[in-house]
Motif scaffolding. Structure first.
Motif, PDB file in Angstrom:
ATOM      1  N   CYS A  15     -19.188  51.900 -86.671  1.00  0.00           N
ATOM      2  CA  CYS A  15     -17.780  51.511 -86.525  1.00  0.00           C
ATOM      3  C   CYS A  15     -17.361  50.722 -87.765  1.00  0.00           C
ATOM      4  N   PRO A  16     -16.200  51.049 -88.340  1.00  0.00           N
ATOM      5  CA  PRO A  16     -15.807  50.456 -89.614  1.00  0.00           C
ATOM      6  C   PRO A  16     -15.138  49.085 -89.510  1.00  0.00           C
ATOM      7  N   TYR A  17     -15.208  48.441 -88.361  1.00  0.00           N
ATOM      8  CA  TYR A  17     -14.611  47.122 -88.202  1.00  0.00           C
ATOM      9  C   TYR A  17     -15.490  46.264 -87.315  1.00  0.00           C
ATOM     10  N   THR A  18     -15.239  44.971 -87.369  1.00  0.00           N
ATOM     11  CA  THR A  18     -15.899  44.022 -86.484  1.00  0.00           C
ATOM     12  C   THR A  18     -14.929  42.873 -86.220  1.00  0.00           C
ATOM     13  N   PHE A  19     -15.215  42.078 -85.221  1.00  0.00           N
ATOM     14  CA  PHE A  19     -14.399  40.907 -84.894  1.00  0.00           C
ATOM     15  C   PHE A  19     -15.248  39.959 -84.065  1.00  0.00           C
ATOM     16  N   ASP A  20     -14.788  38.737 -83.921  1.00  0.00           N
ATOM     17  CA  ASP A  20     -15.468  37.764 -83.062  1.00  0.00           C
ATOM     18  C   ASP A  20     -14.943  37.919 -81.642  1.00  0.00           C
ATOM     19  N   MET A  21     -15.880  37.874 -80.692  1.00  0.00           N
ATOM     20  CA  MET A  21     -15.544  38.067 -79.290  1.00  0.00           C
ATOM     21  C   MET A  21     -16.018  36.866 -78.488  1.00  0.00           C
ATOM     22  N   ASN A  22     -15.308  36.539 -77.447  1.00  0.00           N
ATOM     23  CA  ASN A  22     -15.688  35.463 -76.545  1.00  0.00           C
ATOM     24  C   ASN A  22     -17.082  35.745 -75.993  1.00  0.00           C
ATOM     25  N   THR A  23     -17.938  34.732 -75.968  1.00  0.00           N
ATOM     26  CA  THR A  23     -19.315  34.922 -75.514  1.00  0.00           C
ATOM     27  C   THR A  23     -19.404  35.246 -74.023  1.00  0.00           C
ATOM     28  N   GLU A  24     -18.357  34.971 -73.256  1.00  0.00           N
ATOM     29  CA  GLU A  24     -18.354  35.307 -71.832  1.00  0.00           C
ATOM     30  C   GLU A  24     -17.750  36.682 -71.561  1.00  0.00           C
ATOM     31  N   ALA A  25     -17.219  37.314 -72.597  1.00  0.00           N
ATOM     32  CA  ALA A  25     -16.654  38.654 -72.455  1.00  0.00           C
ATOM     33  C   ALA A  25     -17.744  39.698 -72.664  1.00  0.00           C
ATOM     34  N   GLU A  26     -17.453  40.921 -72.256  1.00  0.00           N
ATOM     35  CA  GLU A  26     -18.407  42.024 -72.375  1.00  0.00           C
ATOM     36  C   GLU A  26     -17.761  43.169 -73.137  1.00  0.00           C
ATOM     37  N   TRP A  27     -18.479  43.733 -74.104  1.00  0.00           N
ATOM     38  CA  TRP A  27     -17.993  44.871 -74.872  1.00  0.00           C
ATOM     39  C   TRP A  27     -18.464  46.157 -74.198  1.00  0.00           C
ATOM     40  N   ALA A  28     -17.536  47.068 -73.935  1.00  0.00           N
ATOM     41  CA  ALA A  28     -17.865  48.379 -73.366  1.00  0.00           C
ATOM     42  C   ALA A  28     -17.283  49.432 -74.309  1.00  0.00           C
ATOM     43  N   GLU A  29     -18.152  50.025 -75.114  1.00  0.00           N
ATOM     44  CA  GLU A  29     -17.696  51.009 -76.098  1.00  0.00           C
ATOM     45  C   GLU A  29     -17.436  52.353 -75.427  1.00  0.00           C
ATOM     46  N   ASP A  30     -16.359  53.012 -75.857  1.00  0.00           N
ATOM     47  CA  ASP A  30     -16.052  54.354 -75.394  1.00  0.00           C
ATOM     48  C   ASP A  30     -17.205  55.260 -75.806  1.00  0.00           C
ATOM     49  N   LYS A  31     -17.703  56.069 -74.901  1.00  0.00           N
ATOM     50  CA  LYS A  31     -18.879  56.896 -75.171  1.00  0.00           C
ATOM     51  C   LYS A  31     -18.567  58.081 -76.089  1.00  0.00           C
ATOM     52  N   GLY A  32     -17.298  58.292 -76.429  1.00  0.00           N
ATOM     53  CA  GLY A  32     -16.928  59.415 -77.277  1.00  0.00           C
ATOM     54  C   GLY A  32     -17.245  59.206 -78.745  1.00  0.00           C
ATOM     55  N   GLY A  33     -17.743  58.036 -79.112  1.00  0.00           N
ATOM     56  CA  GLY A  33     -18.095  57.780 -80.496  1.00  0.00           C
ATOM     57  C   GLY A  33     -16.901  57.567 -81.401  1.00  0.00           C
ATOM     58  N   THR A  34     -15.810  57.116 -80.842  1.00  0.00           N
ATOM     59  CA  THR A  34     -14.568  56.951 -81.603  1.00  0.00           C
ATOM     60  C   THR A  34     -14.336  55.525 -82.079  1.00  0.00           C
ATOM     61  N   CYS A  35     -15.258  54.630 -81.786  1.00  0.00           N
ATOM     62  CA  CYS A  35     -15.100  53.195 -82.060  1.00  0.00           C
ATOM     63  C   CYS A  35     -13.960  52.591 -81.264  1.00  0.00           C
ATOM     64  N   TRP A  36     -13.640  53.235 -80.139  1.00  0.00           N
ATOM     65  CA  TRP A  36     -12.711  52.674 -79.182  1.00  0.00           C
ATOM     66  C   TRP A  36     -13.550  51.893 -78.183  1.00  0.00           C
ATOM     67  N   GLY A  37     -12.943  50.946 -77.502  1.00  0.00           N
ATOM     68  CA  GLY A  37     -13.691  50.216 -76.494  1.00  0.00           C
ATOM     69  C   GLY A  37     -12.850  49.197 -75.768  1.00  0.00           C
ATOM     70  N   ASP A  38     -13.475  48.509 -74.845  1.00  0.00           N
ATOM     71  CA  ASP A  38     -12.812  47.499 -74.023  1.00  0.00           C
ATOM     72  C   ASP A  38     -13.574  46.190 -74.125  1.00  0.00           C
ATOM     73  N   VAL A  39     -12.828  45.109 -74.253  1.00  0.00           N
ATOM     74  CA  VAL A  39     -13.397  43.774 -74.161  1.00  0.00           C
ATOM     75  C   VAL A  39     -13.037  43.286 -72.768  1.00  0.00           C
ATOM     76  N   ASN A  40     -14.043  43.191 -71.895  1.00  0.00           N
ATOM     77  CA  ASN A  40     -13.816  42.839 -70.495  1.00  0.00           C
ATOM     78  C   ASN A  40     -14.102  41.361 -70.245  1.00  0.00           C
ATOM     79  N   TYR A  41     -13.244  40.750 -69.453  1.00  0.00           N
ATOM     80  CA  TYR A  41     -13.374  39.359 -69.018  1.00  0.00           C
ATOM     81  C   TYR A  41     -13.502  39.378 -67.494  1.00  0.00           C
ATOM     82  N   PRO A  42     -14.713  39.613 -66.962  1.00  0.00           N
ATOM     83  CA  PRO A  42     -14.869  39.786 -65.514  1.00  0.00           C
ATOM     84  C   PRO A  42     -14.432  38.582 -64.683  1.00  0.00           C
TER      85      PRO A  42
END
Length: 190
Positions: A47-74
């Motif tokens: 993936c050509p980008y990065t960012f800082d994410m909250n340590t209590e959040a969870e990254w769920a990458e789209d399985k299509g390999g598009t560098c799409w994803g969700d930052v979840n705050y359960p």
């Protein structure tokens, strides 16, 4: 003395009885917000980008390999959906129009929309933050880009009915999370 005390208590008891009740305001449950500690997101190395994410959040990458994803705050039932576009494969002007249209699509339900320009010339990251007021399905949207190669768009969603009063603390927290994400976005090839 005993009779006098009983008489005073009886008088006070009758005087305090009143059929008129005082209405109480509607209350909402207390919401414990996540911490404000951050670490770089752990995503696919291509993936050509990065960012800082909250340590209590969870990254769920789209399985299509598009560098799409969700930052979840359960803990607060919130999510930031991210979509990435390679600007070498799409028309930049059309993409900007699409993002603007998607944000202003919520103006039907929103009481107002405010957009704020974001600029970090040192890291070649520029963007726009959209904040909606009222009962819109999403109250925060954004995009960041370098205007030549990369385009990252994000939308905040809550898994709850849009009630601006009860969601206000969470909405403000998530808006700050988005700002942190925008500020910490880096393009890997720069």
């Amino acid at each position: 003395m005993h009779k006098l005390t009983l008489a005073v208590l009886a008088i006070l008891g009758f005087a305090s009885c009143d059929n008129e009740s005082t209405p109480r305001p509607f209350g909402y449950m207390r919401i414990d917000l996540p911490s404000t500690e951050y670490a770089p997101v752990q995503m696919a190395s291509d993936c050509p980008y990065t960012f800082d994410m909250n340590t209590e959040a969870e990254w769920a990458e789209d399985k299509g390999g598009t560098c799409w994803g969700d930052v979840n705050y359960p803990s607060i039932k919130a999510q930031i959906q991210l979509t990435y576009k390679d600007l070498n494969t799409v028309d930049f002007g059309e993409l900007l129009d699409e993002v603007h249209d998607l944000a202003y699509k919520h103006s039907v339900r929103a009481d107002g929309i405010r957009d704020e320009v974001f600029s970090n010339a040192k890291h070649d990251v520029y963007g726009l933050l959209y904040r909606m007021k009222g009962e819109a399905a999403t109250t925060t949207q954004f995009f960041v880009t370098d205007s030549t190669d990369h385009f990252l768009r994000g939308v905040v969603y809550f898994y709850a009915s849009p009630n601006p009063d009860s969601l206000k603390p969470v909405d403000e927290f998530m808006a700050n999370e988005v700002v942190k994400m925008m500020e910490s976005t880096r393009w890997k090839n720069k």
